[in-house]
Design a protein around this motif. Structure first.
Motif, short mmCIF file in Angstrom:
data_model
loop_
_atom_site.label_atom_id
_atom_site.label_comp_id
_atom_site.label_asym_id
_atom_site.label_seq_id
_atom_site.Cartn_x
_atom_site.Cartn_y
_atom_site.Cartn_z
N ALA A 76 0.83 -1.21 0.00
CA ALA A 76 0.00 0.00 0.00
C ALA A 76 0.86 1.26 0.00
O ALA A 76 0.52 2.25 -0.64
CB ALA A 76 -0.94 0.01 1.20
N GLN B 66 -11.96 7.89 -3.42
CA GLN B 66 -11.70 8.28 -2.03
C GLN B 66 -10.25 8.03 -1.65
O GLN B 66 -9.69 8.77 -0.84
CB GLN B 66 -12.63 7.54 -1.08
CG GLN B 66 -14.06 8.04 -1.11
CD GLN B 66 -14.98 7.21 -0.25
OE1 GLN B 66 -14.88 6.00 -0.23
NE2 GLN B 66 -15.88 7.86 0.46
N LEU B 67 -9.63 7.01 -2.22
CA LEU B 67 -8.22 6.74 -1.94
C LEU B 67 -7.30 7.77 -2.57
O LEU B 67 -6.32 8.19 -1.98
CB LEU B 67 -7.83 5.34 -2.45
CG LEU B 67 -8.38 4.17 -1.67
CD1 LEU B 67 -8.10 2.87 -2.41
CD2 LEU B 67 -7.80 4.12 -0.27
N GLN C 180 -7.53 -1.37 0.85
CA GLN C 180 -8.04 -0.98 -0.47
C GLN C 180 -6.88 -0.59 -1.39
O GLN C 180 -6.85 -0.99 -2.56
CB GLN C 180 -9.04 0.17 -0.33
CG GLN C 180 -10.25 -0.13 0.52
CD GLN C 180 -10.98 -1.40 0.12
OE1 GLN C 180 -11.12 -1.72 -1.05
NE2 GLN C 180 -11.45 -2.14 1.11
N SER C 181 -5.92 0.17 -0.88
CA SER C 181 -4.75 0.55 -1.70
C SER C 181 -3.99 -0.67 -2.16
O SER C 181 -3.57 -0.75 -3.33
CB SER C 181 -3.82 1.46 -0.90
OG SER C 181 -4.44 2.68 -0.61
N SER D 167 -8.12 1.94 4.29
CA SER D 167 -7.39 2.52 3.16
C SER D 167 -6.17 1.69 2.74
O SER D 167 -5.90 1.56 1.56
CB SER D 167 -6.99 3.96 3.45
OG SER D 167 -6.08 4.02 4.52
N GLU D 168 -5.46 1.10 3.69
CA GLU D 168 -4.31 0.28 3.31
C GLU D 168 -4.75 -0.97 2.56
O GLU D 168 -4.14 -1.35 1.57
CB GLU D 168 -3.48 -0.10 4.54
CG GLU D 168 -2.68 1.07 5.08
CD GLU D 168 -1.88 0.72 6.32
OE1 GLU D 168 -2.25 -0.22 7.05
OE2 GLU D 168 -0.89 1.43 6.56
N ALA E 262 -13.18 3.11 2.22
CA ALA E 262 -11.83 3.62 1.95
C ALA E 262 -11.23 4.29 3.18
O ALA E 262 -10.04 4.17 3.42
CB ALA E 262 -11.86 4.59 0.78
#
Length: 179
Positions: free
Chosen positions: A19, A155-156, A95-96, A92-93, A88
């Motif tokens: 990520a 969103q990311l 999803q990234s 977030s990590e 997200a």
């Protein structure tokens, strides 16, 4: 650290490394440093970098779906949308990491099955959740999946409120559920 918690820590570390630095930053040493263990332990648990990537993707999908409300029964339309809304922000990590692998699968055909697994898992979860809400429209499920995927990606990259789009998705689902 037992085997189960050790593997989980290494999978979390893999997600963080990818990520933050992309798939090219993924080495046994980087994962071991993130997890606070020796790099030999990473090789011991996963054998190969490709196996580590595959298991991390499976772990990320499972964690993300569990962290959202896509697997829960008895949700309302608003609760379903609210779970997606914060995906997200909350993960977030994870999803990234998933988007990094999806993009890398364009360059590395051996990762294609992971991309297919990713898209299939989310599509199936959304389709099942919509069915629980009384929506049995495959085209609407596809539209909502694409919209939600785009919202999470946006969103990311450029975090901002997706409230208007999510309100429209809520309205579409509510309308379809009333029919």
């Amino acid at each position: 650290m037992n085997d189960a918690s050790g593997r989980t820590a290494l999978l979390h570390a893999t997600i963080v490394v990818v990520a933050s630095g992309g798939l090219r930053a993924l080495t046994y040493r980087a994962v071991a440093a993130e997890a606070g263990v020796s790099h030999g332990l990473v090789r011991h648990h996963f054998g190969s970098r490709d196996q580590l990537i595959a298991e991390a993707m499976e772990f990320a999908i499972d964690e993300s779906l569990r962290g959202s409300n896509m697997l829960e029964s008895g949700l309302t339309v608003d609760a379903f949308a609210a779970g997606i809304e914060s995906l997200a922000d909350r993960d977030s990590e994870i999803q990234s990491f998933q988007y990094e692998l999806l993009l890398e699968s364009r360059r590395r055909p051996e990762l294609r099955s992971l991309a297919e697994r990713h898209y299939g898992a989310y599509h199936d979860a959304i389709t099942r959740q919509l069915a629980r809400l009384g929506v049995e429209d495959p085209e609407l499920a596809e539209l909502i999946w694409f919209a939600l995927d785009g919202i999470v990606f946006k969103q990311l990259v450029l975090p901002e409120n997706a409230g208007a789009a999510l309100s429209r998705i809520r309205a579409l689902i509510a309308d379809a559920a009333r029919r």
